[in-house]
Scaffold this motif. Structure first.
Motif, PDB file in Angstrom:
ATOM      1  N   ILE A 207       0.861  -1.269  -0.048  1.00  0.00           N
ATOM      2  CA  ILE A 207      -0.084   0.173   0.073  1.00  0.00           C
ATOM      3  C   ILE A 207       1.013   1.232   0.155  1.00  0.00           C
ATOM      4  CG2 ILE A 207      -2.098  -1.055   0.924  1.00  0.00           C
ATOM      5  CD1 ILE A 207      -1.158   0.122   3.864  1.00  0.00           C
ATOM      6  N   GLU A 208       2.184   1.038   0.277  1.00  0.00           N
ATOM      7  CA  GLU A 208       3.090   2.416   0.098  1.00  0.00           C
ATOM      8  C   GLU A 208       3.694   2.606  -0.977  1.00  0.00           C
ATOM      9  OE1 GLU A 208       5.840   1.463   3.452  1.00  0.00           O
ATOM     10  OE2 GLU A 208       4.585   1.918   5.011  1.00  0.00           O
ATOM     11  N   HIS A 209       3.421   1.583  -2.142  1.00  0.00           N
ATOM     12  CA  HIS A 209       3.982   1.735  -3.368  1.00  0.00           C
ATOM     13  C   HIS A 209       2.944   1.356  -4.321  1.00  0.00           C
ATOM     14  CE1 HIS A 209       7.476   0.898  -0.521  1.00  0.00           C
ATOM     15  NE2 HIS A 209       8.127   1.727  -1.397  1.00  0.00           N
ATOM     16  N   LEU A 210       1.871   2.116  -4.332  1.00  0.00           N
ATOM     17  CA  LEU A 210       0.773   1.949  -5.438  1.00  0.00           C
ATOM     18  C   LEU A 210       1.023   2.386  -6.572  1.00  0.00           C
ATOM     19  CD1 LEU A 210      -0.293   5.037  -4.997  1.00  0.00           C
ATOM     20  CD2 LEU A 210      -1.666   4.111  -3.378  1.00  0.00           C
ATOM     21  N   CYS A 211       0.047   2.221  -7.476  1.00  0.00           N
ATOM     22  CA  CYS A 211       0.142   2.669  -8.899  1.00  0.00           C
ATOM     23  C   CYS A 211      -0.882   3.705  -8.771  1.00  0.00           C
ATOM     24  CB  CYS A 211      -0.025   1.834  -9.903  1.00  0.00           C
ATOM     25  SG  CYS A 211       1.012   0.338 -10.002  1.00  0.00           S
ATOM     26  N   LYS A 212      -0.403   5.199  -9.359  1.00  0.00           N
ATOM     27  CA  LYS A 212      -1.364   6.168  -9.447  1.00  0.00           C
ATOM     28  C   LYS A 212      -2.453   6.125 -10.162  1.00  0.00           C
ATOM     29  CE  LYS A 212       1.057   8.870  -6.790  1.00  0.00           C
ATOM     30  NZ  LYS A 212       0.845   9.312  -5.180  1.00  0.00           N
ATOM     31  N   TRP A 213      -3.584   6.685 -10.060  1.00  0.00           N
ATOM     32  CA  TRP A 213      -4.808   6.358 -10.673  1.00  0.00           C
ATOM     33  C   TRP A 213      -4.665   6.780 -12.441  1.00  0.00           C
ATOM     34  CZ3 TRP A 213      -7.802   2.787  -9.133  1.00  0.00           C
ATOM     35  CH2 TRP A 213      -8.088   2.742  -7.815  1.00  0.00           C
ATOM     36  N   ASP A 214      -4.027   7.854 -12.852  1.00  0.00           N
ATOM     37  CA  ASP A 214      -3.817   8.216 -14.056  1.00  0.00           C
ATOM     38  C   ASP A 214      -3.006   7.350 -14.580  1.00  0.00           C
ATOM     39  OD1 ASP A 214      -5.292  10.566 -13.730  1.00  0.00           O
ATOM     40  OD2 ASP A 214      -3.285  11.975 -13.400  1.00  0.00           O
ATOM     41  N   TRP A 215      -1.910   6.714 -14.083  1.00  0.00           N
ATOM     42  CA  TRP A 215      -1.260   5.440 -14.906  1.00  0.00           C
ATOM     43  C   TRP A 215      -2.020   4.269 -15.048  1.00  0.00           C
ATOM     44  CZ3 TRP A 215      -0.318   0.378 -13.953  1.00  0.00           C
ATOM     45  CH2 TRP A 215       0.777  -0.288 -15.119  1.00  0.00           C
ATOM     46  N   VAL A 216      -2.884   3.689 -13.916  1.00  0.00           N
ATOM     47  CA  VAL A 216      -3.930   2.770 -13.860  1.00  0.00           C
ATOM     48  C   VAL A 216      -4.906   2.949 -15.321  1.00  0.00           C
ATOM     49  CG1 VAL A 216      -5.619   1.214 -12.985  1.00  0.00           C
ATOM     50  CG2 VAL A 216      -3.785   2.314 -11.854  1.00  0.00           C
ATOM     51  N   ASN A 217      -5.322   4.027 -15.435  1.00  0.00           N
ATOM     52  CA  ASN A 217      -6.342   4.306 -16.416  1.00  0.00           C
ATOM     53  C   ASN A 217      -5.628   4.131 -17.902  1.00  0.00           C
ATOM     54  OD1 ASN A 217      -8.278   4.961 -14.625  1.00  0.00           O
ATOM     55  ND2 ASN A 217      -7.990   7.046 -14.700  1.00  0.00           N
ATOM     56  N   GLY A 218      -4.632   4.740 -17.918  1.00  0.00           N
ATOM     57  CA  GLY A 218      -3.709   4.591 -19.147  1.00  0.00           C
ATOM     58  C   GLY A 218      -3.181   3.078 -19.606  1.00  0.00           C
ATOM     59  N   GLY A 251      -4.391   5.483  -5.486  1.00  0.00           N
ATOM     60  CA  GLY A 251      -4.092   4.754  -6.571  1.00  0.00           C
ATOM     61  C   GLY A 251      -4.361   3.203  -6.484  1.00  0.00           C
ATOM     62  N   LEU A 252      -4.086   2.519  -7.218  1.00  0.00           N
ATOM     63  CA  LEU A 252      -4.356   0.993  -7.213  1.00  0.00           C
ATOM     64  C   LEU A 252      -3.374  -0.041  -6.746  1.00  0.00           C
ATOM     65  CD1 LEU A 252      -6.511  -1.200  -8.240  1.00  0.00           C
ATOM     66  CD2 LEU A 252      -5.197  -1.479 -10.454  1.00  0.00           C
ATOM     67  N   VAL A 253      -3.576  -0.766  -5.893  1.00  0.00           N
ATOM     68  CA  VAL A 253      -2.775  -1.861  -5.033  1.00  0.00           C
ATOM     69  C   VAL A 253      -3.205  -3.276  -5.354  1.00  0.00           C
ATOM     70  CG1 VAL A 253      -1.759  -2.503  -2.930  1.00  0.00           C
ATOM     71  CG2 VAL A 253      -2.536  -0.210  -3.177  1.00  0.00           C
ATOM     72  N   LEU A 254      -2.605  -3.895  -6.270  1.00  0.00           N
ATOM     73  CA  LEU A 254      -2.676  -5.446  -6.641  1.00  0.00           C
ATOM     74  C   LEU A 254      -1.857  -5.952  -5.784  1.00  0.00           C
ATOM     75  CD1 LEU A 254      -3.271  -4.908 -10.746  1.00  0.00           C
ATOM     76  CD2 LEU A 254      -4.922  -5.387  -9.141  1.00  0.00           C
TER      77      LEU A 254
END
Length: 326
Positions: A207-218, A251-254
């Motif tokens: 959770i400390e190294h998530l992917c930002k939502w803008d990146w996820v959408n792209g 952001g997204l945490v997988l």
């Protein structure tokens, strides 16, 4: 191939992306098997979810799949709470998106139990097999109790679960995978470090190294091929849940995909550090709590295990991209 991986999973949305990441590297990495454990979904759905991904990557006939333990060693609590995150089927209830769920796929499931398969495959690939475990550790615990020499035949074990600062996601202090089968955690952390290196990708690290939502959408909108369409259908409800109920998460945490990335590329996990740890098997509020023994106080501490200071997010995101494009 020098790198061989056995993936033990309870396939929900994040396990799906982890498996897609692994299969996208199949020209470089041999996936020797997928072993299923109950967790994010019940066993029947875990099996079907994995079969759907194997079909998506055209490797149903190449990678064996085994059914394992469907409940914890001591089923005081049984998994099921993840349905409000992963849907009833573990894949956000999108059974008709390619590749669709179908009873015909079940013919590809091997008859051997996953626990026995783990033992036999560790012998076949002795010295070069990594196990990545992103669900309950029940299969691994049962396997090492049956064959105490199992860890000595592995080149490493990578686990997604637990915590480093006692920040829970299913109780105030416990992470989902460790909470539902802490006895399996105790057995795994007691016996595997004797024979191989054990790497923990814990909840707080992810959770400390998530992917930002803008990146996820792209990322999800980059193309309209089968993998991108599938991933977008799978993850859109997962993203919506995160935005609605975890409002401070940017952001997204997988979670499970981090463990897979670290296992495939040792440069993703930064500064591995050795610790001993303890796991709480009793207690009303703290069952399943996993804590690092920073001061080396406990004489009965488990380990040693390696945890990572941080994640190279750029490398990790590149591997997520490869999962859909590779």
């Amino acid at each position: 191939m020098d790198t061989c991986i056995l993936y033990d999973c309870d396939t929900g949305c994040d396990d799906v992306i982890a498996l897609m990441m692994l299969l996208s590297y199949q020209k470089k990495i041999k996936t020797v098997a997928i072993t299923c454990v109950g967790g994010n979904a019940d066993m029947d759905n875990v099996v079907m979810n994995n079969l759907r991904i194997l079909k998506l990557f055209n490797c149903l006939d190449d990678i064996p799949l085994y059914k394992g333990c469907k409940e914890p060693i001591v089923p005081i609590h049984t998994p099921g709470d993840a349905k409000f995150v992963h849907g009833k089927d573990g894949m956000c209830d999108c059974p008709n998106v390619f590749s669709p769920a179908s009873p015909d796929l079940l013919g590809h499931v091997k008859s051997e139990h996953a626990v026995n398969a783990i033992i036999s495959l560790s012998k076949e690939y002795s010295g070069k097999l990594k196990i990545i475990a992103t669900g309950l550790l029940t299969n691994l615990a049962m396997a090492v109790k049956l064959d105490p020499e199992l860890p000595s035949r592995l080149s490493g074990l990578y686990i997604m679960g637990g915590t480093r600062a006692v920040t829970g996601n299913i109780t105030p202090t416990a992470e989902f995978n460790f909470y539902f089968d802490p006895e399996a955690v105790w057995i795994t952390m007691k016996y595997f470090p004797i024979g191989c290196s054990v790497h923990l990708i814990d909840y707080e690290l992810t959770i400390e190294h998530l992917c930002k939502w803008d990146w996820v959408n792209g990322w999800l909108s980059k193309a309209e091929d089968e993998r991108h369409v599938f991933a977008k259908a799978l993850l859109q409800p997962f993203c919506n849940y995160t935005k609605s109920y975890i409002t401070d998460q940017m952001g997204l945490v997988l979670y499970d995909a981090y463990a897979m990335a670290v296992a495939i590329d040792n440069n993703v996990g930064i500064t591995p550090t050795k610790y001993n740890a303890v796991v709480e098997l009793g207690g009303f509020h703290c069952r399943g709590t996993f804590a690092l023994d920073h001061q080396k106080i406990s004489k009965d501490a488990l380990g040693p295990i390696f945890i990572f200071k941080s994640i190279d997010v750029d490398r990790y995101c590149t591997m997520l991209d490869h999962a859909l494009c590779g």
